[in-house]
Design a protein around this motif. Structure first.
Motif, PDB file in Angstrom:
ATOM      1  N   THR A 117      13.892 -12.054  10.668  1.00 59.44           N
ATOM      2  CA  THR A 117      12.469 -11.948  10.978  1.00 59.44           C
ATOM      3  C   THR A 117      12.067 -10.533  11.330  1.00 59.44           C
ATOM      4  O   THR A 117      11.089 -10.309  12.030  1.00 59.44           O
ATOM      5  CB  THR A 117      12.125 -12.868  12.162  1.00 59.44           C
ATOM      6  OG1 THR A 117      12.931 -12.481  13.292  1.00 59.44           O
ATOM      7  CG2 THR A 117      12.392 -14.319  11.817  1.00 59.44           C
ATOM      8  N   ALA A 163      10.982  -6.380  10.659  1.00 63.79           N
ATOM      9  CA  ALA A 163       9.820  -5.793   9.998  1.00 63.79           C
ATOM     10  C   ALA A 163      10.047  -5.721   8.499  1.00 63.79           C
ATOM     11  O   ALA A 163      11.161  -5.879   8.004  1.00 63.79           O
ATOM     12  CB  ALA A 163       9.549  -4.404  10.564  1.00 63.79           C
ATOM     13  N   ARG A 210      -1.506  -1.892  10.916  1.00 63.85           N
ATOM     14  CA  ARG A 210      -0.144  -2.098  11.422  1.00 63.85           C
ATOM     15  C   ARG A 210       0.659  -3.084  10.574  1.00 63.85           C
ATOM     16  O   ARG A 210       1.459  -3.860  11.099  1.00 63.85           O
ATOM     17  CB  ARG A 210      -0.201  -2.562  12.885  1.00 63.85           C
ATOM     18  CG  ARG A 210      -0.841  -1.551  13.832  1.00 63.85           C
ATOM     19  CD  ARG A 210      -0.837  -2.033  15.269  1.00 63.85           C
ATOM     20  NE  ARG A 210      -1.609  -3.259  15.439  1.00 63.85           N
ATOM     21  CZ  ARG A 210      -2.933  -3.295  15.574  1.00 63.85           C
ATOM     22  NH1 ARG A 210      -3.641  -2.180  15.556  1.00 63.85           N
ATOM     23  NH2 ARG A 210      -3.571  -4.441  15.722  1.00 63.85           N
ATOM     24  N   TRP A 211       0.466  -3.033   9.275  1.00 63.83           N
ATOM     25  CA  TRP A 211       1.214  -3.938   8.422  1.00 63.83           C
ATOM     26  C   TRP A 211       2.711  -3.634   8.436  1.00 63.83           C
ATOM     27  O   TRP A 211       3.549  -4.516   8.171  1.00 63.83           O
ATOM     28  CB  TRP A 211       0.691  -3.878   6.986  1.00 63.83           C
ATOM     29  CG  TRP A 211       0.837  -2.533   6.318  1.00 63.83           C
ATOM     30  CD1 TRP A 211      -0.083  -1.534   6.286  1.00 63.83           C
ATOM     31  CD2 TRP A 211       1.973  -2.059   5.590  1.00 63.83           C
ATOM     32  NE1 TRP A 211       0.394  -0.446   5.589  1.00 63.83           N
ATOM     33  CE2 TRP A 211       1.657  -0.745   5.154  1.00 63.83           C
ATOM     34  CE3 TRP A 211       3.210  -2.593   5.273  1.00 63.83           C
ATOM     35  CZ2 TRP A 211       2.546   0.028   4.412  1.00 63.83           C
ATOM     36  CZ3 TRP A 211       4.106  -1.832   4.527  1.00 63.83           C
ATOM     37  CH2 TRP A 211       3.768  -0.534   4.109  1.00 63.83           C
ATOM     38  N   MET A 218       4.807  -5.973  10.567  1.00 70.23           N
ATOM     39  CA  MET A 218       4.802  -7.409  10.284  1.00 70.23           C
ATOM     40  C   MET A 218       6.139  -7.843   9.693  1.00 70.23           C
ATOM     41  O   MET A 218       6.845  -7.069   9.058  1.00 70.23           O
ATOM     42  CB  MET A 218       3.689  -7.754   9.292  1.00 70.23           C
ATOM     43  CG  MET A 218       2.298  -7.449   9.792  1.00 70.23           C
ATOM     44  SD  MET A 218       1.058  -7.813   8.500  1.00 70.23           S
ATOM     45  CE  MET A 218      -0.431  -7.209   9.280  1.00 70.23           C
ATOM     46  N   SER A 219       6.456  -9.111   9.897  1.00 66.77           N
ATOM     47  CA  SER A 219       7.578  -9.701   9.169  1.00 66.77           C
ATOM     48  C   SER A 219       7.130  -9.931   7.733  1.00 66.77           C
ATOM     49  O   SER A 219       5.929  -9.988   7.453  1.00 66.77           O
ATOM     50  CB  SER A 219       7.980 -11.030   9.800  1.00 66.77           C
ATOM     51  OG  SER A 219       6.969 -12.005   9.559  1.00 66.77           O
ATOM     52  N   GLY A 278       4.889 -12.818   7.546  1.00 69.27           N
ATOM     53  CA  GLY A 278       3.583 -12.466   8.095  1.00 69.27           C
ATOM     54  C   GLY A 278       2.782 -11.598   7.147  1.00 69.27           C
ATOM     55  O   GLY A 278       1.557 -11.756   7.023  1.00 69.27           O
ATOM     56  N   LEU A 279       3.452 -10.670   6.463  1.00 72.42           N
ATOM     57  CA  LEU A 279       2.759  -9.818   5.496  1.00 72.42           C
ATOM     58  C   LEU A 279       2.199 -10.650   4.352  1.00 72.42           C
ATOM     59  O   LEU A 279       1.052 -10.452   3.926  1.00 72.42           O
ATOM     60  CB  LEU A 279       3.715  -8.751   4.961  1.00 72.42           C
ATOM     61  CG  LEU A 279       3.139  -7.792   3.924  1.00 72.42           C
ATOM     62  CD1 LEU A 279       1.951  -7.020   4.499  1.00 72.42           C
ATOM     63  CD2 LEU A 279       4.211  -6.838   3.407  1.00 72.42           C
ATOM     64  N   GLU A 315       1.291 -13.771   4.447  1.00 69.45           N
ATOM     65  CA  GLU A 315       0.138 -14.537   4.947  1.00 69.45           C
ATOM     66  C   GLU A 315      -1.088 -13.644   5.113  1.00 69.45           C
ATOM     67  O   GLU A 315      -2.215 -14.040   4.778  1.00 69.45           O
ATOM     68  CB  GLU A 315       0.507 -15.202   6.271  1.00 69.45           C
ATOM     69  CG  GLU A 315       1.542 -16.313   6.117  1.00 69.45           C
ATOM     70  CD  GLU A 315       1.995 -16.860   7.451  1.00 69.45           C
ATOM     71  OE1 GLU A 315       1.701 -16.206   8.485  1.00 69.45           O
ATOM     72  OE2 GLU A 315       2.639 -17.928   7.476  1.00 69.45           O
ATOM     73  N   GLN A 316      -0.887 -12.418   5.589  1.00 72.17           N
ATOM     74  CA  GLN A 316      -2.007 -11.509   5.785  1.00 72.17           C
ATOM     75  C   GLN A 316      -2.593 -11.033   4.459  1.00 72.17           C
ATOM     76  O   GLN A 316      -3.805 -10.864   4.323  1.00 72.17           O
ATOM     77  CB  GLN A 316      -1.572 -10.317   6.637  1.00 72.17           C
ATOM     78  CG  GLN A 316      -1.377 -10.634   8.101  1.00 72.17           C
ATOM     79  CD  GLN A 316      -2.661 -11.155   8.734  1.00 72.17           C
ATOM     80  OE1 GLN A 316      -3.723 -10.554   8.590  1.00 72.17           O
ATOM     81  NE2 GLN A 316      -2.565 -12.281   9.434  1.00 72.17           N
TER      82      GLN A 316
END
Length: 450
Positions: A222, A224, A354-355, A358-359, A362-363, A365-366
């Motif tokens: 998990t 970055a 701040r991408w 992110m995991s 998470g990236l 999903e964003q």
């Protein structure tokens, strides 16, 4: 009768003078191209915010500029332009063969024909070699850079050897390396009707308990996102009249397919919003497609790295943008990379604060949330390419037009490299001529020529 030493000397001197004139003319053309410079990048989306993008050329690219620039520009051609270039190259070969035959009037008819055939064969061999090298041989790549650290550069459409038309040996890690060299921060691997590549990654990764194996396959753990290019999950599938990329898929998406090839649009419509992946309409597609046809489209490609995709995008750009406006969805760029070639055609830039922290999950999903909820921050950056032909004459002059385009679009450091190559070749040719002249005089017992 063989030529006399003096005749040979005059011929060699004449050849040297001709090479010098040619080198001077080519150098002038290279430098003059700067006066007609064209922008190396074009934009779609929100151009007002695109001033911070630039192309980065590594030293290896500049060192090999005359070769790699030509290969890049060939890679940016549409399917029709490739046909035009090949036809124009054939015309150049015929013209050169006729010139060789006329210049060899003193030879026998058989020798003149041989000179003409060799001229045609040389052009044909050089053309085939260019295309083979462009498709198969690794080479330095141009990368896009953004001055804003909040910009994440994404490719929404790429493949591995798991696709039926993917290059052999082009696995997920090869895909990652290709995209990292082109400046991408994230890439969706969307193999045709399969997520086998994801399962292989999952089998070799230390995945979290309770997290879907395929969904989390791109990232072990998990932490970055990758410092090179983060691999994200997708799949390419089929609906009537179009190919779709489903982004952010997992093995839980299996009920959305009738079988291995086609998407079950009814099941897709009934699935919850959280369970539905993002839907990207890829190029080319049926322009008569009803905007309301299932499944609902979340984004449309405006740039696609395949020759067919490039041709469709450039021919129908206005209609694609109009369709995107009517659906209120953003347009994106995709490489459609299958492992062939080393040229990125376009990038999609999304502004995500701040991408980097992110995991990967998470990236993913964003990115999908930005596409659907904030399309105004989605921008497309494309490389400029040779304009489409406008008439039969321009089609016949495709090869000269391509070289003029290269002279107009070259970076200042590339122009320096072009000039260095021109004069390096001139120096090598001059030294060879001098050796031949020295050998001819030595054989005749005349000593070293003055």
């Amino acid at each position: 009768m063989p030529p006399r030493p003096n005749q040979q000397r005059h011929a060699n001197i004449g050849g040297t003078h001709g090479a010098t004139v040619m080198a001077v003319v080519l150098t002038i053309l290279v430098l003059a191209g700067a006066a007609f410079q064209v922008a190396p990048l074009v934009y779609a989306g929100t151009p007002a915010h695109d001033s911070g993008f630039s192309l980065h050329q590594p030293f290896e690219y500049l060192f090999l500029a005359p070769i790699v620039r030509l290969l890049d520009e060939l890679s940016l051609l549409t399917d029709r332009q490739h046909i035009e270039v090949l036809s124009s190259a054939a015309l150049v070969a015929v013209v050169w063969a006729c010139a060789r035959v006329c210049l060899c009037a003193a030879l026998s008819p058989g020798s003149r024909i041989c000179h003409g055939v060799r001229a045609i064969a040389s052009v044909a061999a050089a053309t085939v070699l260019l295309y083979v090298v462009g498709a198969l041989v690794p080479r330095p790549m141009v990368a896009l850079r953004s001055a804003n650290p909040a910009d994440v550069l994404v490719d929404f459409h790429s493949h591995t050897h798991r696709s039926h038309d993917g290059r052999w040996g082009f696995d997920v890690e090869s895909n990652r390396a290709w995209h990292a060299a082109a400046g991408f921060n994230a890439v969706y691997v969307t193999d045709h009707q399969t997520m086998a590549g994801w399962q292989i990654l999952a089998d070799h990764g230390a995945l979290q308990r309770g997290v879907n194996r395929v969904r989390e396959a791109s990232l072990a753990g998990t932490g970055a996102v990758s410092s090179t290019a983060t691999i994200l999950p997708g799949i390419e599938t089929v609906v009537p009249g179009a190919h779709l990329n489903l982004l952010g898929v997992s093995s839980a998406s299996a009920p959305l397919f009738r079988h291995a090839r086609d998407l079950d649009t009814a099941a897709f419509a009934m699935a919850s919003a959280a369970a539905r992946p993002l839907v990207l309409l890829t190029l080319p597609f049926d322009l008569g497609r009803s905007p309301g046809r299932a499944p609902r489209i979340d984004a449309i490609e405006i740039s696609n790295g395949s020759p067919r995709g490039l041709g469709f995008a450039r021919m129908h750009r206005t209609r694609i943008l109009s369709l995107a406006d009517s659906l209120r969805v953003p347009v994106v760029a995709s490489s459609n990379n299958h492992g062939w070639g080393a040229t990125a055609v376009g990038w999609t830039a999304l502004r995500l604060a701040r991408w980097q922290a992110m995991s990967p999950l998470g990236l993913d999903e964003q990115i999908r949330a930005t596409i659907t909820q904030r399309p105004e921050v989605v921008r497309v950056v494309e490389r400029s390419a040779l304009a489409l032909s406008n008439g039969r004459l321009e089609e016949m002059l495709a090869v000269p037009r391509l070289f003029v385009h290269i002279l107009r679009i070259a970076h200042p450091l590339e122009r320096v490299a072009f000039a260095v190559w021109i004069w390096a070749i001139w120096l090598i040719a001059r030294r060879r001529t001098s050796r031949r002249l020295f050998g001819a005089h030595a054989a005749a017992g005349l000593g070293v020529p003055a």
